[in-house]
Design an enzyme around this catalytic site. Structure first.
Site, PDB file in Angstrom:
ATOM      1  NE  ARG A   1      29.209  42.924  33.384  1.00 56.36           N
ATOM      2  CZ  ARG A   1      30.130  41.995  33.091  1.00 56.36           C
ATOM      3  NH1 ARG A   1      30.540  41.862  31.849  1.00 56.36           N
ATOM      4  NH2 ARG A   1      30.629  41.220  34.017  1.00 56.36           N
TER       5      ARG A   1
ATOM      6  CG  HIS B   1      51.818  51.679  42.341  1.00 60.34           C
ATOM      7  ND1 HIS B   1      51.929  50.369  41.966  1.00 60.34           N
ATOM      8  CD2 HIS B   1      52.140  51.695  43.662  1.00 60.34           C
ATOM      9  CE1 HIS B   1      52.314  49.638  42.997  1.00 60.34           C
ATOM     10  NE2 HIS B   1      52.444  50.419  44.050  1.00 60.34           N
TER      11      HIS B   1
ATOM     12  CE  LYS C   1      55.358  52.638  45.919  1.00 65.96           C
ATOM     13  NZ  LYS C   1      54.510  52.339  47.057  1.00 65.96           N
TER      14      LYS C   1
ATOM     15  CD  GLU D   1      54.575  43.139  47.938  1.00 64.39           C
ATOM     16  OE1 GLU D   1      53.538  43.780  48.133  1.00 64.39           O
ATOM     17  OE2 GLU D   1      54.749  42.391  46.967  1.00 64.39           O
TER      18      GLU D   1
ATOM     19  CG  ASP E   1      52.786  41.239  40.920  1.00 62.05           C
ATOM     20  OD1 ASP E   1      51.930  41.957  40.383  1.00 62.05           O
ATOM     21  OD2 ASP E   1      52.937  41.156  42.163  1.00 62.05           O
TER      22      ASP E   1
ATOM     23  CG  HIS F   1      56.507  47.848  40.839  1.00 62.31           C
ATOM     24  ND1 HIS F   1      55.773  48.703  40.064  1.00 62.31           N
ATOM     25  CD2 HIS F   1      55.599  47.033  41.436  1.00 62.31           C
ATOM     26  CE1 HIS F   1      54.478  48.423  40.185  1.00 62.31           C
ATOM     27  NE2 HIS F   1      54.347  47.416  41.011  1.00 62.31           N
TER      28      HIS F   1
ATOM     29  CE  LYS G   1      52.763  39.438  46.079  1.00 57.86           C
ATOM     30  NZ  LYS G   1      52.450  40.853  46.227  1.00 57.86           N
TER      31      LYS G   1
HETATM   32  C1  BG6 Z   1      51.604  45.800  42.676  1.00 53.16           C
HETATM   33  C2  BG6 Z   1      51.686  44.296  42.664  1.00 53.16           C
HETATM   34  O1  BG6 Z   1      51.916  46.328  41.415  1.00 53.16           O
HETATM   35  O2  BG6 Z   1      52.520  46.314  43.636  1.00 53.16           O
HETATM   36  C3  BG6 Z   1      51.418  43.739  44.047  1.00 53.16           C
HETATM   37  O3  BG6 Z   1      50.731  43.780  41.750  1.00 53.16           O
HETATM   38  C4  BG6 Z   1      52.323  44.376  45.068  1.00 53.16           C
HETATM   39  O4  BG6 Z   1      51.585  42.314  44.060  1.00 53.16           O
HETATM   40  C5  BG6 Z   1      52.269  45.887  44.960  1.00 53.16           C
HETATM   41  O5  BG6 Z   1      51.880  43.959  46.349  1.00 53.16           O
HETATM   42  C6  BG6 Z   1      53.314  46.541  45.848  1.00 53.16           C
HETATM   43  O6  BG6 Z   1      53.106  47.921  45.864  1.00 53.16           O
HETATM   44  P1  BG6 Z   1      53.469  48.803  47.141  1.00 53.16           P
HETATM   45  O7  BG6 Z   1      53.131  50.197  46.736  1.00 53.16           O
HETATM   46  O8  BG6 Z   1      52.637  48.277  48.261  1.00 53.16           O
HETATM   47  O9  BG6 Z   1      54.935  48.574  47.375  1.00 53.16           O
END
Ligand code: BG6
Length: 518
Positions: A65, A204, A208, A242, A261, A266, A366
Site C-alpha cells: 500500500r 517453512h 529445512k 525456543e 503456532d 511444524h 518459548k
Molecule cells: C514460526 C512461528 O512459524 O516458527 C514462530 O510463528 C517461531 O513463533 C518460528 O518462532 C520458529 O521457526 P525456526 O525456523 O526459528 O525454528
C-alpha cells in the site's frame, strides 16, 4: 538392491535441487513492505540468483500500500539484505544485476484498480512468459488470502484451467486458518479459482535441509529402517524449543498460542515425516498421501485423554543466560490476564501396524533454556540378563538423535566396554555433523521453498487434506481448553524446560525427557 540404488539416486537428485524445470516467470510478492519480504524472501531470491538457480528471464514485483518508487524499494531491500542475508553481506556487483529484476507496484488489495495496475506492469515486461507464468506469494494478513486470489482471478491473472504453455501458482504463508472450519472455508474460497496443484501452502520447516533429510535418512539406510517400528523403538521425543519469548509478536500470539503456532504445523509435520510409511515413489502426491495417512492414524483424544496427555503452560518472569525475561502477561500487546499457552507437551499415539503402542512425545515452548529442534528415537533396552549382576555396567538403551537445528547432525548412542581389566561399560556416542562433512553451507528454508514453487514441485508444501487433518486434531485440544483459566500448575519460569507436569507426562509411562545439549 537395484531398487535401493535407484531410490538413493532419486533422493540425492531431489536433495540437490538440480535439474529443476524452471521456466521464465514473474514472482509477485503481495505484502512487499512486510518483514517477511525483506528478511526472508528477497534474501532467498538473491541467493538463488547468485547460484544461477532463478529462471532467465525473471522479474520480481512487490505489491504493497505504501507509496514507493522502484528505487526507494530497492534501496530498502539492499539495506535489509546487508542485515539479514545468511552470507552476512552481499556482492555489490551481483546486487546491481539483481536489482534490475525488481520493481514495485503500489496497490491496495481491496481496490480493483490496483490489480489493473499490476497487470499493466506485468504486460509492460513485453514477454508473454513474464506476464503469464506467474508465481504469487501472499505474505499478507490471512484474512486477505481468499480475497486476493478471487481478485487475481477476476483480473485474469490466475486461471484455473491455464492454457498449457503457461502456469500460475499461489504460495500461501501460514497460518492457514485458525481452526478446521476456517481452514476449510479458506480452502473452498481458494479452490474456486485454483486447482489444488496450483496452491502451495507453506510450512517453512519443510524447507529445512535437516527436515528433508528425515526421509532421505530413513529410506536410504536399510539398517535404520529395519528397526523403525514398535518391535525396536520404545518411544520417540520431538522437541522444538525456543530461547526467545514472544517479543513484539504479542498481538499475533494472543490469537495463536503455541498449539496453533507450532504444533498444528511444524511439530505435526515432523511427526508425519518420522512416522510415515515409505511412499511408492518420490512423487509429491505419493509422499503427501503417506503423510496424510500417518496424520489420520493419530489416535483421537477424548477430553479425559487431553487432561492426561496434553500439558499446556505459560511463562512467567525468569532469567536466560543472565538476561531477565518478563512474564508473558507483561509482554507488549498481551492481556494481563491472558490464558494463552506458550508451552505445550503432548503424548501422541498412532494406531497403525508399525507404531501401535509406541508413544510419540512432542513439546515446544518459548523462553526455554536454549533454541534447539531435535528428534530423539529411544530404542528398547536389552533384556536385563547379561549385565544385570555387574555393578560396573552402565548400560543405556540405544538412542538416535536427529538434530534439526542448530549443530545439524545425527548422533547414535550405544554402549562400549571401557578399556582395561574391569568389565565396565559406558554409553558412548557416534556423532555426524553436517558442517564437518559437507561444510558450513546451509541454505535458508525459503530458498528451497521458492525454488520448488517456481519449479512447480509441491512435495515440500502442505496439501489440503493434510492441513485439515492437522486442524481437526488440534481443534479437539483447543475445545477441551476453552473457557478454562490456567491453573497454578500451568506456569513455568522463563529459562526452565517447562512445568513439572511436562515431566510427569513422561514419568507416568516410565520415560524421561532428554533435553537438547548446548
Ligand atoms: C514460526 C512461528 O512459524 O516458527 C514462530 O510463528 C517461531 O513463533 C518460528 O518462532 C520458529 O521457526 P525456526 O525456523 O526459528 O525454528
Amino acid at each position: 538392491m537395484e531398487e535401493l540404488t535407484q531410490l538413493d539416486e532419486l533422493l540425492s537428485c531431489r536433495n540437490d535441487g538440480v535439474g529443476r524445470d524452471v521456466t521464465p516467470c514473474s514472482i509477485v510478492i503481495f505484502g512487499a513492505s512486510g518483514d517477511l519480504t525483506s528478511r526472508k524472501l528477497i534474501p532467498a531470491l538473491y541467493h538463488l540468483f547468485c547460484g544461477g538457480q532463478l529462471p532467465n528471464p525473471v522479474r520480481i514485483v512487490g505489491v504493497a500500500r505504501r507509496e514507493k518508487s522502484d528505487e526507494s524499494w530497492r534501496h530498502e531491500l539492499k539495506e535489509a539484505l546487508g542485515r539479514f542475508s545468511r552470507s552476512k553481506g552481499f556482492d555489490e556487483k551481483v546486487w546491481s544485476e539483481f536489482e534490475k529484476l525488481i520493481s514495485y507496484c503500489r496497490g491496495d488489495l481491496t481496490d480493483p484498480d490496483s490489480y489493473d495496475a499490476l497487470k499493466d506492469q506485468l504486460e509492460s515486461f513485453g514477454d508473454p512468459q513474464l506476464s503469464k507464468n506467474l508465481l504469487f506469494y501472499l505474505a499478507v494478513s490471512p484474512s486477505q488470502f481468499a480475497e486476493v486470489v478471487k481478485r487475481l482471478h477476476e483480473h485474469g491473472m490466475v486461471h484455473k484451467d491455464a492454457q498449457e504453455e503457461h502456469w500460475q501458482r499461489v504460495v500461501i504463508e501460514k497460518p492457514f486458518g485458525h481452526d478446521l472450519a476456517s481452514a476449510q472455508e479458506l480452502n473452498r474460497g481458494i479452490t474456486d479459482y485454483l486447482h489444488e496443484k496450483q496452491v502451495f501452502r507453506i510450512d517453512h520447516y519443510l524447507g529445512k535441509e535437516t527436515v528433508q533429510n528425515i526421509l532421505a535418512f530413513r529410506f536410504s539406510n536399510a539398517i535404520f529402517e529395519g528397526l523403525w517400528n514398535r518391535q525396536s523403538i520404545d518411544h520417540i521425543q520431538i522437541t522444538v524449543s525456543e530461547k526467545l519469548g514472544v517479543g513484539t509478536r504479542g498481538g499475533y500470539y494472543e490469537e495463536a498460542g503455541a498449539l496453533r503456532d507450532m504444533v498444528q504445523n511444524h511439530l505435526l509435520q515432523v511427526l508425519a515425516l518420522v512416522g510415515m510409511e515409505p511412499p511408492g515413489s518420490l512423487d509429491a502426491e505419493a509422499i503427501r498421501d503417506e503423510k496424510v495417512k500417518l496424520l489420520q492414524s493419530i489416535r483421537p483424544l477424548s477430553p479425559e485423554d487431553i487432561s492426561k496427555q496434553v500439558v499446556r503452560a505459560q511463562y512467567f518472569g525468569g532469567e536466560i543466560d543472565g538476561e531477565s525475561r518478563p512474564a508473558y502477561r507483561s509482554e507488549d500487546k498481551v492481556s494481563p490476564s491472558s490464558n494463552v499457552e506458550t508451552f505445550v507437551a503432548l503424548k501422541v499415539l498412532i494406531d497403525n501396524w508399525r507404531w501401535s503402542g509406541v508413544p510419540f512425545y512432542l513439546r515446544t515452548g518459548k523462553n526455554l533454556p536454549l533454541s534447539a529442534s531435535e528428534i530423539r528415537v529411544q530404542f528398547r533396552p536389552v533384556p536385563n540378563v547379561l549385565f544385570a549382576a555387574n555393578p560396573e555396567a552402565n548400560v543405556d538403551a540405544n538412542s538416535l538423535v536427529l538434530r534439526l537445528q542448530p549443530n545439524e547432525g545425527i548422533c547414535l548412542g550405544f554402549n562400549g566396554k571401557v578399556p582395561g581389566n574391569s568389565s565396565r561399560l559406558d554409553p558412548v556416542l557416534m556423532d555426524f555433523r553436517y558442517d564437518t562433512v559437507f561444510g558450513a553451507y546451509t541454505p535458508e528454508a525459503y530458498e528451497r521453498l521458492l525454488l520448488e514453487a517456481v519449479a512447480g514441485d509441491s512435495t515440500l508444501f502442505i496439501r489440503r487434506d493434510e492441513v485439515e487433518t492437522a486442524w481437526a486434531f488440534v481443534d479437539s485440544i483447543r475445545h477441551a481448553w476453552e473457557g478454562r483459566a490456567l491453573s497454578n500448575r500451568e506456569f513455568y519460569s522463563a529459562g526452565t524446560w517447562g512445568p513439572e507436569a511436562a515431566d510427569q507426562l513422561l514419568s507416568a509411562s516410565g520415560h524421561q525427557w532428554v533435553n537438547p545439549k548446548k
